[in-house]
Design an enzyme around this catalytic site. Structure first.
Site, PDB file in Angstrom:
ATOM      1  N   ASP A  77       0.872  -1.174   0.000  1.00 23.01           N
ATOM      2  CA  ASP A  77       0.000   0.000   0.000  1.00 23.01           C
ATOM      3  C   ASP A  77       0.911   1.227   0.000  1.00 23.01           C
ATOM      4  O   ASP A  77       1.612   1.491   0.983  1.00 23.01           O
ATOM      5  CB  ASP A  77      -0.877  -0.027   1.258  1.00 23.01           C
ATOM      6  CG  ASP A  77      -1.791   1.184   1.340  1.00 23.01           C
ATOM      7  OD1 ASP A  77      -1.614   2.141   0.556  1.00 23.01           O
ATOM      8  OD2 ASP A  77      -2.688   1.173   2.208  1.00 23.01           O
TER       9      ASP A  77
ATOM     10  N   ASN B 125       3.027   6.269  -9.746  1.00 29.22           N
ATOM     11  CA  ASN B 125       1.899   6.223 -10.690  1.00 29.22           C
ATOM     12  C   ASN B 125       0.563   5.941 -10.017  1.00 29.22           C
ATOM     13  O   ASN B 125      -0.473   6.400 -10.496  1.00 29.22           O
ATOM     14  CB  ASN B 125       2.170   5.136 -11.744  1.00 29.22           C
ATOM     15  CG  ASN B 125       0.915   4.767 -12.497  1.00 29.22           C
ATOM     16  OD1 ASN B 125       0.464   5.500 -13.381  1.00 29.22           O
ATOM     17  ND2 ASN B 125       0.298   3.637 -12.128  1.00 29.22           N
TER      18      ASN B 125
ATOM     19  N   TYR C 169      -9.570  14.761  -5.705  1.00 23.69           N
ATOM     20  CA  TYR C 169      -8.612  14.365  -6.748  1.00 23.69           C
ATOM     21  C   TYR C 169      -7.882  15.586  -7.290  1.00 23.69           C
ATOM     22  O   TYR C 169      -6.646  15.609  -7.388  1.00 23.69           O
ATOM     23  CB  TYR C 169      -9.373  13.643  -7.863  1.00 23.69           C
ATOM     24  CG  TYR C 169      -8.523  13.121  -9.002  1.00 23.69           C
ATOM     25  CD1 TYR C 169      -7.890  11.874  -8.909  1.00 23.69           C
ATOM     26  CD2 TYR C 169      -8.371  13.839 -10.188  1.00 23.69           C
ATOM     27  CE1 TYR C 169      -7.132  11.377  -9.959  1.00 23.69           C
ATOM     28  CE2 TYR C 169      -7.614  13.348 -11.238  1.00 23.69           C
ATOM     29  CZ  TYR C 169      -7.002  12.110 -11.120  1.00 23.69           C
ATOM     30  OH  TYR C 169      -6.252  11.629 -12.166  1.00 23.69           O
TER      31      TYR C 169
ATOM     32  N   LYS D 229      -3.902  16.390  -7.038  1.00 20.94           N
ATOM     33  CA  LYS D 229      -3.050  16.551  -8.229  1.00 20.94           C
ATOM     34  C   LYS D 229      -2.433  17.952  -8.283  1.00 20.94           C
ATOM     35  O   LYS D 229      -1.293  18.114  -8.715  1.00 20.94           O
ATOM     36  CB  LYS D 229      -3.842  16.252  -9.507  1.00 20.94           C
ATOM     37  CG  LYS D 229      -4.347  14.792  -9.614  1.00 20.94           C
ATOM     38  CD  LYS D 229      -3.215  13.787  -9.636  1.00 20.94           C
ATOM     39  CE  LYS D 229      -3.728  12.367  -9.913  1.00 20.94           C
ATOM     40  NZ  LYS D 229      -2.653  11.359  -9.895  1.00 20.94           N
TER      41      LYS D 229
HETATM   42  P1  NAD Z   1      -6.093   2.521 -12.832  1.00 17.55           P
HETATM   43  O1  NAD Z   1      -7.225   2.554 -11.891  1.00 17.55           O
HETATM   44  O2  NAD Z   1      -6.159   1.671 -14.030  1.00 17.55           O
HETATM   45  O3  NAD Z   1      -4.741   2.199 -12.064  1.00 17.55           O
HETATM   46  C1  NAD Z   1      -4.436   2.776 -10.827  1.00 17.55           C
HETATM   47  C2  NAD Z   1      -3.494   1.859 -10.104  1.00 17.55           C
HETATM   48  O4  NAD Z   1      -3.169   2.399  -8.823  1.00 17.55           O
HETATM   49  C3  NAD Z   1      -4.113   0.480  -9.865  1.00 17.55           C
HETATM   50  O5  NAD Z   1      -3.178  -0.521 -10.203  1.00 17.55           O
HETATM   51  C4  NAD Z   1      -4.375   0.486  -8.365  1.00 17.55           C
HETATM   52  O6  NAD Z   1      -4.335  -0.792  -7.777  1.00 17.55           O
HETATM   53  C5  NAD Z   1      -3.220   1.350  -7.882  1.00 17.55           C
HETATM   54  N1  NAD Z   1      -3.399   1.804  -6.514  1.00 17.55           N
HETATM   55  C6  NAD Z   1      -4.475   2.473  -5.994  1.00 17.55           C
HETATM   56  N2  NAD Z   1      -4.297   2.648  -4.668  1.00 17.55           N
HETATM   57  C7  NAD Z   1      -3.089   2.114  -4.350  1.00 17.55           C
HETATM   58  C8  NAD Z   1      -2.335   2.003  -3.154  1.00 17.55           C
HETATM   59  N3  NAD Z   1      -2.796   2.472  -1.981  1.00 17.55           N
HETATM   60  N4  NAD Z   1      -1.110   1.382  -3.200  1.00 17.55           N
HETATM   61  C9  NAD Z   1      -0.638   0.891  -4.368  1.00 17.55           C
HETATM   62  N5  NAD Z   1      -1.318   0.981  -5.531  1.00 17.55           N
HETATM   63  C10 NAD Z   1      -2.526   1.578  -5.527  1.00 17.55           C
HETATM   64  O7  NAD Z   1      -5.847   4.037 -13.288  1.00 17.55           O
HETATM   65  P2  NAD Z   1      -4.880   4.674 -14.394  1.00 17.55           P
HETATM   66  O8  NAD Z   1      -5.738   5.410 -15.327  1.00 17.55           O
HETATM   67  O9  NAD Z   1      -3.913   3.687 -14.890  1.00 17.55           O
HETATM   68  O10 NAD Z   1      -4.168   5.760 -13.466  1.00 17.55           O
HETATM   69  C11 NAD Z   1      -2.762   5.778 -13.213  1.00 17.55           C
HETATM   70  C12 NAD Z   1      -2.380   7.172 -12.785  1.00 17.55           C
HETATM   71  O11 NAD Z   1      -2.643   8.077 -13.856  1.00 17.55           O
HETATM   72  C13 NAD Z   1      -3.173   7.708 -11.593  1.00 17.55           C
HETATM   73  O12 NAD Z   1      -2.325   8.462 -10.757  1.00 17.55           O
HETATM   74  C14 NAD Z   1      -4.224   8.594 -12.237  1.00 17.55           C
HETATM   75  O13 NAD Z   1      -4.681   9.603 -11.388  1.00 17.55           O
HETATM   76  C15 NAD Z   1      -3.412   9.150 -13.396  1.00 17.55           C
HETATM   77  N6  NAD Z   1      -4.265   9.679 -14.484  1.00 17.55           N
HETATM   78  C16 NAD Z   1      -5.033   8.866 -15.248  1.00 17.55           C
HETATM   79  C17 NAD Z   1      -5.806   9.417 -16.266  1.00 17.55           C
HETATM   80  C18 NAD Z   1      -6.678   8.579 -17.157  1.00 17.55           C
HETATM   81  O14 NAD Z   1      -7.434   9.148 -17.972  1.00 17.55           O
HETATM   82  N7  NAD Z   1      -6.630   7.249 -17.095  1.00 17.55           N
HETATM   83  C19 NAD Z   1      -5.797  10.788 -16.484  1.00 17.55           C
HETATM   84  C20 NAD Z   1      -5.007  11.591 -15.673  1.00 17.55           C
HETATM   85  C21 NAD Z   1      -4.239  11.028 -14.678  1.00 17.55           C
END
Ligand code: NAD
Length: 261
Positions: free
Chosen positions: A65, A92, A158, A162
């Site tokens: 975590d 990430n 969120y 960010k």
């Molecule tokens: P996702 O939900 O597919 O993946 C997020 C990952 O974070 C998952 O593997 C989850 O298990 C992990 N996670 C959450 N809480 C956790 C914890 N306490 N410890 C360890 N791991 C944890 O989302 P994504 O779209 O792949 O997002 C990845 C990053 O990109 C995030 O920071 C998200 O805010 C950012 N982001 C995504 C988008 C988008 O459109 N997908 C846009 C802007 C920013």
């Protein structure tokens, strides 16, 4: 491919799916050794590790975590024990909870900021500690969002987290620049990952999102991973403290597209 990445060691938090998964695979393609962190999806992390190895890299999966100090320490330990050190740390992992702000619970606020803000602090601190103690050139990449810049009603926790990542990244980039440690952020726009699965399954919401992107399409996790590889590599050797927006132009105020207003 970036030849200087060959053999380098990276930690990727939240690597079992989505953008983290794509970054792990891309690092595998660069023949790096990758510690793939997962929170609950062990099978997804193992699949990512298999893909890293199929690409020519090395991988180990670690449950942790990232909102806890022990979690961050476990990832560093895995990098040192399995691969002999650390070169690149990618914060990430992230999550979001939709809720009108006046109805939001303190518990939801804490859940989101624990991962999206505190997790980035803990991951960065752990990596910085290692780089400083070992007088090592280091590289940290923080996954921010277009919402470090664009307000996002009903996702205030969120956007607040960010926005915090943005200034945290710039601050530590300055604090450690003269020790050869680079720190940058990535600001993805709308990317096709599990975090958006429900939203994008609804055609109306999908079309609405596309309409906010000047390039008229949703991005792929691989397009974000390409930015991470560049920031991790020496090709970006004079770059620190930026947010690299990978967003199809979403941060360009698309409402002004027609030259009106
Ligand atoms: P996702 O939900 O597919 O993946 C997020 C990952 O974070 C998952 O593997 C989850 O298990 C992990 N996670 C959450 N809480 C956790 C914890 N306490 N410890 C360890 N791991 C944890 O989302 P994504 O779209 O792949 O997002 C990845 C990053 O990109 C995030 O920071 C998200 O805010 C950012 N982001 C995504 C988008 C988008 O459109 N997908 C846009 C802007 C920013």
């Amino acid at each position: 491919m970036y030849s200087d990445l060959n053999g380098k060691v990276a930690v990727v938090t939240g690597g079992s799916k989505g953008i983290g998964n794509a970054i792990a695979k891309r690092f595998g393609n660069e023949h790096m050794s990758v510690v793939i962190n997962y929170h609950s999806d062990e099978a997804g992390a193992q699949k990512a590790a298999d893909a890293v190895e199929a690409e020519g890299g090395r991988a180990v999966i670690v449950q942790a975590d990232i909102s806890t100090e022990e979690g961050a320490e476990a990832l560093l330990k895995a990098a040192v024990d399995n691969f002999g050190g650390l070169d690149v740390w990618v914060n990430n992992a992230g999550m979001e909870i939709k809720s009108p702000t006046h109805e939001s619970t303190l518990d939801d606020w804490k859940k989101v900021t624990a991962v999206d803000q505190t997790g980035v602090f803990l991951g960065s601190k752990t990596a910085l500690n290692y780089f400083v103690a070992n007088q090592k050139k280091g590289n940290i990449i923080n996954m921010s969002s277009v919402h470090e810049q664009i307000p996002w009603p009903t996702f205030a926790s969120y956007a607040a987290a960010k926005g915090s990542v943005k200034l945290f990244t710039k601050t530590i980039a300055m604090e450690y620049a003269d020790r050869n440690i680079r720190v940058n952020g990535i600001g993805p726009g709308a990317i096709n990952t599990p975090i958006n699965a429900e939203k994008f399954a609804d055609k109306k919401q999908y079309d609405k999102t596309v309409s906010m992107v000047p390039m008229n399409r949703i991005g792929t996790p691989e397009e974000v991973a390409a930015g991470a590889a560049w920031l991790a590599s020496d090709e970006s050797s004079y770059v620190t403290g930026i947010t690299l927006f990978i967003d199809g132009g979403m941060t360009l105020y698309p409402a002004f597209k027609d030259g009106e207003g």
